[in-house]
Design a protein around this motif. Structure first.
Motif, PDB file in Angstrom:
ATOM      1  N   GLY A 125       0.718  -0.759  -0.367  1.00 20.75           N
ATOM      2  CA  GLY A 125      -0.337   0.084  -0.012  1.00 20.75           C
ATOM      3  C   GLY A 125       0.664   1.403  -0.262  1.00 20.75           C
ATOM      4  O   GLY A 125       0.892   2.594  -0.824  1.00 20.75           O
ATOM      5  N   GLN A 126       1.539   1.267   0.609  1.00 20.08           N
ATOM      6  CA  GLN A 126       2.802   2.304   1.154  1.00 20.08           C
ATOM      7  C   GLN A 126       3.754   2.468  -0.725  1.00 20.08           C
ATOM      8  O   GLN A 126       4.137   3.771  -1.223  1.00 20.08           O
ATOM      9  N   ALA A 127       4.049   0.993  -1.241  1.00 20.14           N
ATOM     10  CA  ALA A 127       4.655   0.936  -2.305  1.00 20.14           C
ATOM     11  C   ALA A 127       3.829   1.858  -3.559  1.00 20.14           C
ATOM     12  O   ALA A 127       4.396   2.902  -4.157  1.00 20.14           O
ATOM     13  N   ALA A 128       2.717   1.688  -3.723  1.00 23.35           N
ATOM     14  CA  ALA A 128       1.362   2.356  -4.588  1.00 23.35           C
ATOM     15  C   ALA A 128       1.184   3.564  -4.270  1.00 23.35           C
ATOM     16  O   ALA A 128       1.383   3.946  -5.468  1.00 23.35           O
ATOM     17  N   GLU A 129       1.764   3.892  -2.918  1.00 19.63           N
ATOM     18  CA  GLU A 129       1.331   5.829  -2.599  1.00 19.63           C
ATOM     19  C   GLU A 129       2.189   6.026  -3.323  1.00 19.63           C
ATOM     20  O   GLU A 129       2.424   6.715  -3.483  1.00 19.63           O
ATOM     21  N   ALA A 130       3.968   5.662  -2.814  1.00 22.83           N
ATOM     22  CA  ALA A 130       4.676   6.642  -3.286  1.00 22.83           C
ATOM     23  C   ALA A 130       5.372   6.296  -4.814  1.00 22.83           C
ATOM     24  O   ALA A 130       5.528   7.682  -5.072  1.00 22.83           O
ATOM     25  N   ILE A 131       3.963   5.206  -5.939  1.00 23.02           N
ATOM     26  CA  ILE A 131       4.412   5.818  -7.322  1.00 23.02           C
ATOM     27  C   ILE A 131       3.673   6.195  -7.994  1.00 23.02           C
ATOM     28  O   ILE A 131       3.921   6.206  -9.287  1.00 23.02           O
ATOM     29  N   GLY A 132       2.381   6.689  -7.401  1.00 23.54           N
ATOM     30  CA  GLY A 132       0.933   6.922  -7.742  1.00 23.54           C
ATOM     31  C   GLY A 132       0.659   6.500  -8.558  1.00 23.54           C
ATOM     32  O   GLY A 132       0.164   4.989  -8.505  1.00 23.54           O
ATOM     33  N   ASP A 133      -0.228   6.863  -9.941  1.00 27.08           N
ATOM     34  CA  ASP A 133      -0.854   5.915 -10.724  1.00 27.08           C
ATOM     35  C   ASP A 133      -0.170   5.204 -11.597  1.00 27.08           C
ATOM     36  O   ASP A 133      -0.570   4.469 -12.103  1.00 27.08           O
ATOM     37  N   VAL A 134       0.952   5.120 -11.396  1.00 28.22           N
ATOM     38  CA  VAL A 134       1.796   4.169 -12.301  1.00 28.22           C
ATOM     39  C   VAL A 134       2.091   2.576 -12.193  1.00 28.22           C
ATOM     40  O   VAL A 134       1.333   1.797 -10.934  1.00 28.22           O
ATOM     41  N   PRO A 135       1.526   1.907 -13.025  1.00 23.68           N
ATOM     42  CA  PRO A 135       0.506   0.287 -12.939  1.00 23.68           C
ATOM     43  C   PRO A 135       1.865  -0.220 -12.487  1.00 23.68           C
ATOM     44  O   PRO A 135       2.967  -0.210 -12.518  1.00 23.68           O
ATOM     45  N   PHE A 136       2.011  -1.438 -11.670  1.00 23.56           N
ATOM     46  CA  PHE A 136       3.062  -1.972 -10.961  1.00 23.56           C
ATOM     47  C   PHE A 136       2.733  -3.541 -10.967  1.00 23.56           C
ATOM     48  O   PHE A 136       1.896  -3.974 -10.704  1.00 23.56           O
ATOM     49  N   VAL A 137       4.023  -4.045 -11.130  1.00 23.70           N
ATOM     50  CA  VAL A 137       4.021  -6.026 -11.155  1.00 23.70           C
ATOM     51  C   VAL A 137       4.143  -6.165  -9.646  1.00 23.70           C
ATOM     52  O   VAL A 137       4.966  -5.635  -9.489  1.00 23.70           O
ATOM     53  N   LEU A 138       3.289  -7.703  -9.331  1.00 25.98           N
ATOM     54  CA  LEU A 138       3.097  -7.963  -7.665  1.00 25.98           C
ATOM     55  C   LEU A 138       4.278  -8.659  -8.100  1.00 25.98           C
ATOM     56  O   LEU A 138       4.107  -9.816  -8.287  1.00 25.98           O
ATOM     57  N   GLN A 139       6.022  -9.040  -7.739  1.00 23.76           N
ATOM     58  CA  GLN A 139       7.029  -9.741  -7.767  1.00 23.76           C
ATOM     59  C   GLN A 139       6.754 -10.770  -6.615  1.00 23.76           C
ATOM     60  O   GLN A 139       7.259 -10.603  -5.306  1.00 23.76           O
ATOM     61  N   ASP A 140       6.758 -12.126  -6.541  1.00 27.83           N
ATOM     62  CA  ASP A 140       6.056 -13.340  -5.169  1.00 27.83           C
ATOM     63  C   ASP A 140       6.909 -13.739  -5.794  1.00 27.83           C
ATOM     64  O   ASP A 140       7.265 -15.501  -6.837  1.00 27.83           O
ATOM     65  N   PHE A 141       7.938 -14.656  -5.605  1.00 26.22           N
ATOM     66  CA  PHE A 141       9.562 -14.496  -5.314  1.00 26.22           C
ATOM     67  C   PHE A 141       9.985 -15.202  -4.251  1.00 26.22           C
ATOM     68  O   PHE A 141      11.576 -14.884  -3.814  1.00 26.22           O
ATOM     69  N   PRO A 142       9.337 -16.009  -3.358  1.00 27.08           N
ATOM     70  CA  PRO A 142      10.032 -15.906  -1.794  1.00 27.08           C
ATOM     71  C   PRO A 142      11.043 -17.223  -1.777  1.00 27.08           C
ATOM     72  O   PRO A 142      11.922 -16.739  -0.813  1.00 27.08           O
ATOM     73  N   LEU A 143      11.576 -17.808  -2.967  1.00 23.11           N
ATOM     74  CA  LEU A 143      12.556 -18.581  -2.825  1.00 23.11           C
ATOM     75  C   LEU A 143      14.108 -17.456  -3.052  1.00 23.11           C
ATOM     76  O   LEU A 143      15.476 -17.507  -2.644  1.00 23.11           O
ATOM     77  N   ALA A 144      14.047 -16.218  -3.352  1.00 24.95           N
ATOM     78  CA  ALA A 144      15.052 -15.182  -3.387  1.00 24.95           C
ATOM     79  C   ALA A 144      14.607 -14.211  -2.264  1.00 24.95           C
ATOM     80  O   ALA A 144      15.366 -13.795  -1.915  1.00 24.95           O
ATOM     81  N   THR A 145      13.319 -13.656  -1.988  1.00 27.31           N
ATOM     82  CA  THR A 145      12.889 -13.036  -1.025  1.00 27.31           C
ATOM     83  C   THR A 145      12.656 -13.205   0.009  1.00 27.31           C
ATOM     84  O   THR A 145      13.170 -12.525   1.231  1.00 27.31           O
ATOM     85  N   GLY A 146      12.484 -14.636   0.222  1.00 30.95           N
ATOM     86  CA  GLY A 146      12.103 -15.254   1.939  1.00 30.95           C
ATOM     87  C   GLY A 146      11.029 -14.311   2.365  1.00 30.95           C
ATOM     88  O   GLY A 146      10.879 -14.898   3.398  1.00 30.95           O
ATOM     89  N   VAL A 147      10.056 -13.529   1.313  1.00 29.41           N
ATOM     90  CA  VAL A 147       8.816 -13.482   1.824  1.00 29.41           C
ATOM     91  C   VAL A 147       7.652 -14.461   1.577  1.00 29.41           C
ATOM     92  O   VAL A 147       7.335 -14.131   0.221  1.00 29.41           O
ATOM     93  N   GLN A 148       7.284 -15.391   2.087  1.00 31.66           N
ATOM     94  CA  GLN A 148       6.021 -16.011   2.064  1.00 31.66           C
ATOM     95  C   GLN A 148       4.712 -15.283   1.534  1.00 31.66           C
ATOM     96  O   GLN A 148       4.434 -14.807   2.594  1.00 31.66           O
ATOM     97  N   MET A 149       4.507 -15.110   0.846  1.00 33.53           N
ATOM     98  CA  MET A 149       2.566 -14.199   0.095  1.00 33.53           C
ATOM     99  C   MET A 149       1.132 -15.356  -0.169  1.00 33.53           C
ATOM    100  O   MET A 149       1.870 -16.000  -1.503  1.00 33.53           O
ATOM    101  N   SER A 150       0.638 -15.715   1.080  1.00 34.97           N
ATOM    102  CA  SER A 150      -0.410 -16.298   0.357  1.00 34.97           C
ATOM    103  C   SER A 150      -1.438 -15.691  -0.157  1.00 34.97           C
ATOM    104  O   SER A 150      -1.358 -14.034  -0.325  1.00 34.97           O
ATOM    105  N   VAL A 151      -2.560 -17.228  -0.669  1.00 33.82           N
ATOM    106  CA  VAL A 151      -3.285 -15.998  -2.152  1.00 33.82           C
ATOM    107  C   VAL A 151      -4.434 -15.196  -0.555  1.00 33.82           C
ATOM    108  O   VAL A 151      -4.867 -14.532  -2.165  1.00 33.82           O
TER     109      VAL A 151
END
Length: 307
Positions: A125-151
């Motif tokens: 939410g904060q990232a989207a606010e920072a970049i304004g109306d620019v469309p973005f890709v959500l990168q879900d790559f837990p093997l590299a980031t260590g961040v697990q994003m559930s459905v």
């Protein structure tokens, strides 16, 4: 300039960053690389991704590389730029710069410090606010980031942020996640799903509801064959071609060596003048290079048999 949207499909090749043997940017190599990717059938490019060695570039170099690639692409296909950064000020500055230069959108990976679902949702939410109306890709790559994003977390991010138009799906194993995301009612709107992991699961990912690939492989034409074959309803032929490329794609997926193998293969194909990674980076030993040479030779033999 066409902006990235939920309708994105096809093959968005993750571009390497060519360097000379002494670690300098090879901008002429960038031009040849772009031409090669487009001739192979790429429907888009993604630059400054994790396999583009983005953290090894200075802020000035990042701008130079993106500008050079955008000029060479000349609007023929959309270009997505990785803008992941520890701070939002830098993310916003790079986003504004690349969008002004003609990018179609940006890609954002979560920092490894995120631990809870609420932290992940709040970060985007904060990232989207920072970049304004620019469309973005959500990168879900837990093997590299260590961040697990559930459905459910991905669903919340999509619902809260209308500018999130695409998921770069790179979880492993992750086929069930695609199925869950495509189930009616999971997301409040349909977004594009483009998959990573070097394309090694691409036939199954397409069957599960993905819209294409957003990844790198030294033979991007393989991914084009699979995506086009799926669109035509001819997955039998697509799988035959996929199977021919699979040994090399598998070899390229080795953690810690994958980018070095990819660059060496592109070097062998005459796309770049040097297979160099900017330090710190792994170099291939003579035996590994010989194994890649053997796999390339076997691939060429198999393709002749199929054609």
């Amino acid at each position: 300039m066409t902006r990235l949207s939920e309708a994105a499909r096809g093959v968005y090749v993750i571009a390497i960053t060519p360097f000379t043997d002494n670690g300098a940017l090879d901008l002429e190599g960038c031009d040849r690389m772009v031409d090669f990717y487009l001739e192979a059938g790429a429907t888009g490019l993604t630059v400054l991704g994790m396999m583009g060695e983005a953290p090894k570039l200075t802020s000035e170099e990042s701008g130079i590389v993106v500008n050079r690639i955008l000029k060479r692409v000349a609007g023929r296909v959309p270009v997505v730029v990785g803008v992941s950064s520890p701070g939002f000020a830098q993310m916003r500055a790079l986003t504004l710069q690349v969008m002004e230069d003609g990018a179609a959108g940006v890609m954002i990976a979560p920092p490894g410090s995120l631990r809870t679902d609420d932290q992940i949702v709040a970060y985007y939410g904060q990232a989207a606010e920072a970049i304004g109306d620019v469309p973005f890709v959500l990168q879900d790559f837990p093997l590299a980031t260590g961040v697990q994003m559930s459905v459910p977390v991905i669903s919340r991010i999509v619902a809260d942020n209308p500018t999130c138009v695409c998921l770069k799906h790179e979880d492993w194993p992750g086929l069930a996640k695609i199925t869950a995301l495509r189930k009616a009612g999971t997301l409040d709107r349909r977004i594009s799903i483009l998959c990573g992991n070097g394309g090694v699961f691409l036939p199954e990912e397409m069957d599960r509801g993905a819209d294409g690939a957003m990844t790198g492989f030294a033979y991007p034409e393989m991914m084009v064959h699979v995506v086009d074959g799926h669109a035509r309803g001819d997955m039998e032929r697509a799988r035959d071609l996929f199977d021919a490329y699979l040994p090399l794609a598998r070899f390229e997926q080795q953690p810690g060596l994958g980018l070095a193998i990819r660059k060496y293969t592109l070097y062998k194909r005459g796309i770049i003048d040097a297979p160099a990674l900017r330090k710190p980076g792994a170099a291939l030993d003579p035996l590994t290079r010989a194994e890649v040479d053997m796999l390339i030779a076997r691939l060429e033999k198999r393709l002749k048999e199929l054609n």
